[in-house]
Design a protein around this motif. Structure first.
Motif, PDB file in Angstrom:
ATOM      1  N   GLU A 432      24.639  57.311  -7.035  1.00  8.57           N
ATOM      2  CA  GLU A 432      24.410  58.627  -7.631  1.00  8.57           C
ATOM      3  C   GLU A 432      22.938  59.032  -7.645  1.00  8.57           C
ATOM      4  N   LEU A 433      22.047  58.156  -7.185  1.00 13.20           N
ATOM      5  CA  LEU A 433      20.617  58.477  -7.207  1.00 13.20           C
ATOM      6  C   LEU A 433      20.238  59.391  -6.050  1.00 13.20           C
ATOM      7  N   GLU A 434      19.125  60.079  -6.176  1.00 15.68           N
ATOM      8  CA  GLU A 434      18.585  60.852  -5.072  1.00 15.68           C
ATOM      9  C   GLU A 434      18.126  59.901  -3.965  1.00 15.68           C
ATOM     10  N   GLU A 435      18.114  60.402  -2.745  1.00 18.87           N
ATOM     11  CA  GLU A 435      17.778  59.554  -1.600  1.00 18.87           C
ATOM     12  C   GLU A 435      16.418  58.872  -1.785  1.00 18.87           C
ATOM     13  N   ARG A 436      15.447  59.593  -2.337  1.00 22.89           N
ATOM     14  CA  ARG A 436      14.098  59.032  -2.465  1.00 22.89           C
ATOM     15  C   ARG A 436      14.043  57.853  -3.439  1.00 22.89           C
ATOM     16  N   GLU A 437      15.092  57.715  -4.296  1.00 20.48           N
ATOM     17  CA  GLU A 437      15.119  56.629  -5.280  1.00 20.48           C
ATOM     18  C   GLU A 437      16.107  55.531  -4.910  1.00 20.48           C
ATOM     19  N   ARG A 438      16.794  55.693  -3.801  1.00 24.13           N
ATOM     20  CA  ARG A 438      17.927  54.828  -3.476  1.00 24.13           C
ATOM     21  C   ARG A 438      17.467  53.624  -2.637  1.00 24.13           C
ATOM     22  N   PHE A 439      16.933  52.608  -3.308  1.00 27.02           N
ATOM     23  CA  PHE A 439      16.452  51.413  -2.621  1.00 27.02           C
ATOM     24  C   PHE A 439      17.293  50.207  -3.041  1.00 27.02           C
ATOM     25  N   LEU A 440      17.847  49.529  -2.057  1.00 26.06           N
ATOM     26  CA  LEU A 440      18.625  48.315  -2.293  1.00 26.06           C
ATOM     27  C   LEU A 440      17.687  47.119  -2.163  1.00 26.06           C
ATOM     28  N   HIS A 441      17.494  46.359  -3.243  1.00 26.64           N
ATOM     29  CA  HIS A 441      16.556  45.238  -3.239  1.00 26.64           C
ATOM     30  C   HIS A 441      17.280  43.950  -2.847  1.00 26.64           C
ATOM     31  N   LEU A 442      16.778  43.311  -1.792  1.00 26.08           N
ATOM     32  CA  LEU A 442      17.366  42.059  -1.319  1.00 26.08           C
ATOM     33  C   LEU A 442      16.767  40.861  -2.053  1.00 26.08           C
ATOM     34  N   TYR A 443      15.485  40.950  -2.373  1.00 27.40           N
ATOM     35  CA  TYR A 443      14.815  39.879  -3.108  1.00 27.40           C
ATOM     36  C   TYR A 443      13.534  40.455  -3.699  1.00 27.40           C
ATOM     37  N   SER A 444      12.904  39.712  -4.572  1.00 23.90           N
ATOM     38  CA  SER A 444      11.706  40.189  -5.250  1.00 23.90           C
ATOM     39  C   SER A 444      10.564  40.419  -4.256  1.00 23.90           C
ATOM     40  N   LYS A 445       9.852  41.512  -4.463  1.00 28.97           N
ATOM     41  CA  LYS A 445       8.767  41.865  -3.553  1.00 28.97           C
ATOM     42  C   LYS A 445       7.697  40.788  -3.487  1.00 28.97           C
ATOM     43  N   GLY A 446       7.470  40.079  -4.571  1.00 31.20           N
ATOM     44  CA  GLY A 446       6.424  39.061  -4.593  1.00 31.20           C
ATOM     45  C   GLY A 446       6.856  37.715  -4.042  1.00 31.20           C
ATOM     46  N   SER A 447       8.131  37.572  -3.655  1.00 30.11           N
ATOM     47  CA  SER A 447       8.622  36.287  -3.148  1.00 30.11           C
ATOM     48  C   SER A 447       8.078  35.993  -1.755  1.00 30.11           C
ATOM     49  N   VAL A 448       7.953  34.715  -1.442  1.00 32.13           N
ATOM     50  CA  VAL A 448       7.537  34.291  -0.104  1.00 32.13           C
ATOM     51  C   VAL A 448       8.760  34.323   0.801  1.00 32.13           C
ATOM     52  N   CYS A 449       8.683  35.133   1.856  1.00 37.08           N
ATOM     53  CA  CYS A 449       9.794  35.232   2.823  1.00 37.08           C
ATOM     54  C   CYS A 449       9.193  35.202   4.221  1.00 37.08           C
ATOM     55  N   HIS A 450       9.409  34.088   4.935  1.00 38.28           N
ATOM     56  CA  HIS A 450       8.779  33.909   6.246  1.00 38.28           C
ATOM     57  C   HIS A 450       9.351  34.839   7.315  1.00 38.28           C
ATOM     58  N   ASN A 451      10.589  35.281   7.147  1.00 39.95           N
ATOM     59  CA  ASN A 451      11.144  36.243   8.107  1.00 39.95           C
ATOM     60  C   ASN A 451      11.232  37.637   7.483  1.00 39.95           C
ATOM     61  N   GLY A 452      10.267  37.932   6.617  1.00 37.25           N
ATOM     62  CA  GLY A 452      10.233  39.208   5.918  1.00 37.25           C
ATOM     63  C   GLY A 452      10.012  40.403   6.823  1.00 37.25           C
ATOM     64  N   GLN A 453       9.447  40.176   8.039  1.00 44.35           N
ATOM     65  CA  GLN A 453       9.288  41.299   8.967  1.00 44.35           C
ATOM     66  C   GLN A 453      10.642  41.798   9.448  1.00 44.35           C
ATOM     67  N   THR A 454      11.588  40.865   9.564  1.00 45.27           N
ATOM     68  CA  THR A 454      12.946  41.245   9.986  1.00 45.27           C
ATOM     69  C   THR A 454      13.777  41.679   8.792  1.00 45.27           C
ATOM     70  N   TYR A 455      13.695  40.912   7.706  1.00 43.55           N
ATOM     71  CA  TYR A 455      14.482  41.210   6.509  1.00 43.55           C
ATOM     72  C   TYR A 455      13.519  41.541   5.375  1.00 43.55           C
ATOM     73  N   LYS A 456      13.132  42.815   5.294  1.00 45.03           N
ATOM     74  CA  LYS A 456      12.192  43.216   4.253  1.00 45.03           C
ATOM     75  C   LYS A 456      12.867  43.197   2.889  1.00 45.03           C
ATOM     76  N   HIS A 457      12.049  43.264   1.824  1.00 49.31           N
ATOM     77  CA  HIS A 457      12.585  43.012   0.484  1.00 49.31           C
ATOM     78  C   HIS A 457      13.507  44.118  -0.015  1.00 49.31           C
ATOM     79  N   SER A 458      13.408  45.342   0.560  1.00 47.86           N
ATOM     80  CA  SER A 458      14.298  46.415   0.122  1.00 47.86           C
ATOM     81  C   SER A 458      14.641  47.324   1.295  1.00 47.86           C
ATOM     82  N   ILE A 459      15.808  47.958   1.198  1.00 47.18           N
ATOM     83  CA  ILE A 459      16.297  48.871   2.234  1.00 47.18           C
ATOM     84  C   ILE A 459      16.615  50.196   1.566  1.00 47.18           C
TER      85      ILE A 459
END
Length: 667
Positions: A432-459
């Motif tokens: 129900e959110l506006e498009e500009r607010e509609r972010f699906l978080h996969l993991y915390s932004k501050g987490s270490v993710c070595h393949n983060g270029q492929t799987y960024k923290h939010s979509i």
């Protein structure tokens, strides 16, 4: 020592498609598993392995490797690696016999489409399988000819051939033998000699040029022939019955084939044929090309369904289409076997979407799904790698985010086999959110993710994402929560009589099937079909007063079930998004639309025990005509009749009242 192929060649090989069938027990099976059977277990690999016999052309290097090393002609597949979307219970099942039986039952007697893989290992070659797709039943004894499909208008295609320009054959690249036939639109092009092809590697590894194309001819293929003689139709490759190609089509090319350059333009983007369904009718509102295309799309949708022997009421088709446009999520319900999943799939296909293009994802829901990680994946804290789920949902959402001008459709098949609010929780919150607010978080932004270029923290879930779920109602499924119902349109498909279905199919002239040829354009213009009108402006004051009264009736019994502001706004969106059709063939009148929406968005939430709902719904004994509930009286009032006859809403109330009488509970 075996010949080693470059990684570039190996990658090219597995971009193609081959069809095959599960090997039979009478054939020679390599001794790779615990038993020499078509489906067996390998303790060494700790996986089910199976063997597939190819039935169409294979990459040249695979045939070369096979001949030089005397390896088997069978392809080797692995249960957990070669087949997509296997349920989690298969993966974690420790009973090897059950896993063998599952794979055997899944593959036996079916036509199998897969990407071939040539593996070089331990001084040996292996023919392996990737991305296996299970098609319909295999007709015993048939073999197939892979015909590349070119996604151009026939006029454009012929122009390229005559100019000796390169043609991209995306699922039939340089690794495959030169094709002798090509499909474009409703035409098969043939009379092509193998030595006429020139590979043009300067462009890419899909490009080929026909030299001196004057001998090339084309013949038309009918929809009936496609239905009968195509074993599998993928995005850029079609597998025809080999005998049909080598006899009927070859003879037709010899005796009736037309030379290149004689084909006239078939259709312009903003034109329609001049008469009814089967040939179309030009919309009177020619200034609005989006409306013209939208009605053309619905005609194509109906025609495509009937070509597959599926008959839906036009009201259901328009209602479903309008619901998808106007709601964050649409749920298809109805009798088991009525064609819910097929309607959702055909809708996507008519839009030109497919799983191969990554614009459509069919995600079967497993009863084992209990949390969002089951469909999305998780960040492994030990390795620092994001591990996407086997559903492919994360990759699909990333593709949708990157291609915002192209509609993407997620189909959740049998979505209520598990509790939706558990595995789909993040999406429900975001819908129900506006498009500009509609972010699906996969993991915390501050987490270490070595393949983060492929799987960024939010979509970001953009407006080009369409979500459709299908659901059954039986003892194996979960009820939908009010929270989900408040955010979804529930479309219950009409059960047509067997006689009506037979008559419609008999009167459906397959040779005159309406097909605008606009599939590739629909997905791009779909977003322009959505109304930009203010939702509140869809209503008159007397309608709002009636809806206030309806809310008061329900809220006095259960405040949580009332006619919410969210539902009213969604009704405005639904009304504003009704497609306009001056011919009235594909039209839902405004009065009918209000009735439909109330039934599928408001009345669906009213369910519970007789102690709570008898006064609101009423009870109805067998043979009774009208329930004695407050809602039925309200929808039969003069104030209601000025807005709609509310026939569908009242019929639903009658059904619920009978349930209260029989079971003491309304669903």
């Amino acid at each position: 020592m075996i010949k080693l192929y470059s990684s570039k060649i190996l990658e090219q090989i597995k971009e193609n498609y081959v069809v095959g069938v599960l090997a039979s027990e009478g054939e020679y099976i390599p001794r790779l598993g615990d038993e020499q059977l078509p489906v067996t277990y390998s303790n060494q690999m700790d996986d089910v392995i199976f063997f597939v016999k190819p039935l169409s052309q294979e990459p040249k290097e695979i045939l070369e490797a096979q001949e030089s090393s005397n390896m088997t002609n069978l392809y080797i597949g692995f249960g957990s690696k070669s087949i997509s979307n296997l349920p989690l219970e298969f993966k974690y099942n420790s009973n090897t016999n059950e896993k063998i039986e599952y794979i055997k039952e899944l593959l036996s007697g079916k036509l199998l489409v897969f990407k071939p893989v040539l593996t070089q290992k331990s001084e040996r070659y292996h023919k392996n399988i990737d991305d296996l797709i299970v098609e319909e039943e295999w007709k015993q004894g048939l073999s197939y000819y892979a015909v590349p499909k070119v996604n151009l208008k026939p006029v454009e295609f012929e122009s390229k051939l005559l100019a000796e320009e390169a043609i991209n054959l995306e699922r039939y690249n340089h690794a495959m033998p030169a094709p002798l036939y090509i499909l474009c639109g409703n035409y098969i092009y043939g009379n092509i000699k193998e030595n006429q092809w020139r590979i043009d590697s300067s462009i890419n590894h899909n490009a080929r040029v026909i030299i001196s194309p004057d001998n090339v001819k084309r013949v038309e293929i009918t929809e009936d022939e496609k239905q009968e003689f195509i074993g599998s139709d993928r995005d850029s490759i079609v597998f025809f019955d080999e005998e049909f190609i080598n006899t009927i089509i070859a003879d037709r090319l010899d005796f009736n084939g037309m030379k290149l350059g004689e084909l006239e333009e078939e259709i312009l983007m903003q034109e329609e044929p001049e008469q009814g369904l089967g040939s179309g009718r030009k919309d009177e509102n020619t200034n609005n090309t989006n409306q013209i295309h939208e009605i053309t799309f619905i005609r194509d949708l109906e025609s495509k369904a009937k070509s597959r022997n599926l008959v839906y009421s036009r009201e259901d088709l328009v209602n479903f289409h309008t619901s998808v446009k106007s709601s964050a999520m649409t749920i298809l319900s109805g009798q088991s076997g009525i064609g819910k999943t097929k309607l959702a799939t055909i809708y996507g296909e008519t839009l030109g979407l497919s799983q191969e293009k990554k614009t459509m994802l069919i995600m079967p829901i497993s009863p084992a799904y209990t949390e969002p990680g089951d469909i999305l994946g998780y960040l492994n804290p030990s390795s620092g790698l994001y591990m996407p789920a086997e559903t492919g949902l994360v990759e699909f959402l990333l593709h949708a985010e990157e291609n915002e001008n192209q509609v993407h459709m997620l189909i959740m098949d049998e979505m209520n086999l598990s509790q939706i609010e558990h595995y789909f929780a993040p999406f429900i919150s975001l819908l129900e959110l506006e498009e500009r607010e509609r972010f699906l978080h996969l993991y915390s932004k501050g987490s270490v993710c070595h393949n983060g270029q492929t799987y960024k923290h939010s979509i970001q879930l953009k407006n080009n994402l369409v979500i459709v779920g299908t659901m059954n109602t039986d003892e194996t499924t979960k009820d939908l929560s009010d929270r989900l119902l408040d955010r979804s349109n529930v479309v219950v498909l009409e059960k047509r009589s067997f006689t009506d279905i037979k008559n419609e199919l008999e009167n459906f002239d397959r040779s005159l099937t309406y097909n605008s040829g606009l599939e590739d354009a629909y997905g791009e213009v779909y977003m322009t079909w959505k109304s930009k009108n203010e939702n509140w402006n869809a209503f008159e004051d007397q309608e709002l007063e009636f809806f206030d009264e309806l809310d008061s009736f329900i809220s006095n019994v259960d405040p949580l079930k009332g006619f919410s502001i969210r539902s009213l706004i969604r009704m405005g969106a639904y009304i504003n998004n009704l497609p306009a059709d001056s011919s009235n063939e594909y039209n839902i009148e405004r009065r009918e639309a209000i009735d439909l929406f109330i039934k599928q968005r408001v009345i669906t939430k009213i369910r519970g025990p007789i102690e709570l709902y008898e006064g609101l719904i009423g009870v109805l004994e067998v043979g009774g005509q009208e329930p004695n509930g407050a809602l039925f009286s309200l929808f039969s009032s003069n104030a209601a009749n000025q807005i709609s006859n509310f026939n569908k809403t009242k019929n639903e109330l009658i059904r619920k009242a009978r349930e209260l009488s029989l079971n003491g509970y309304a669903t």
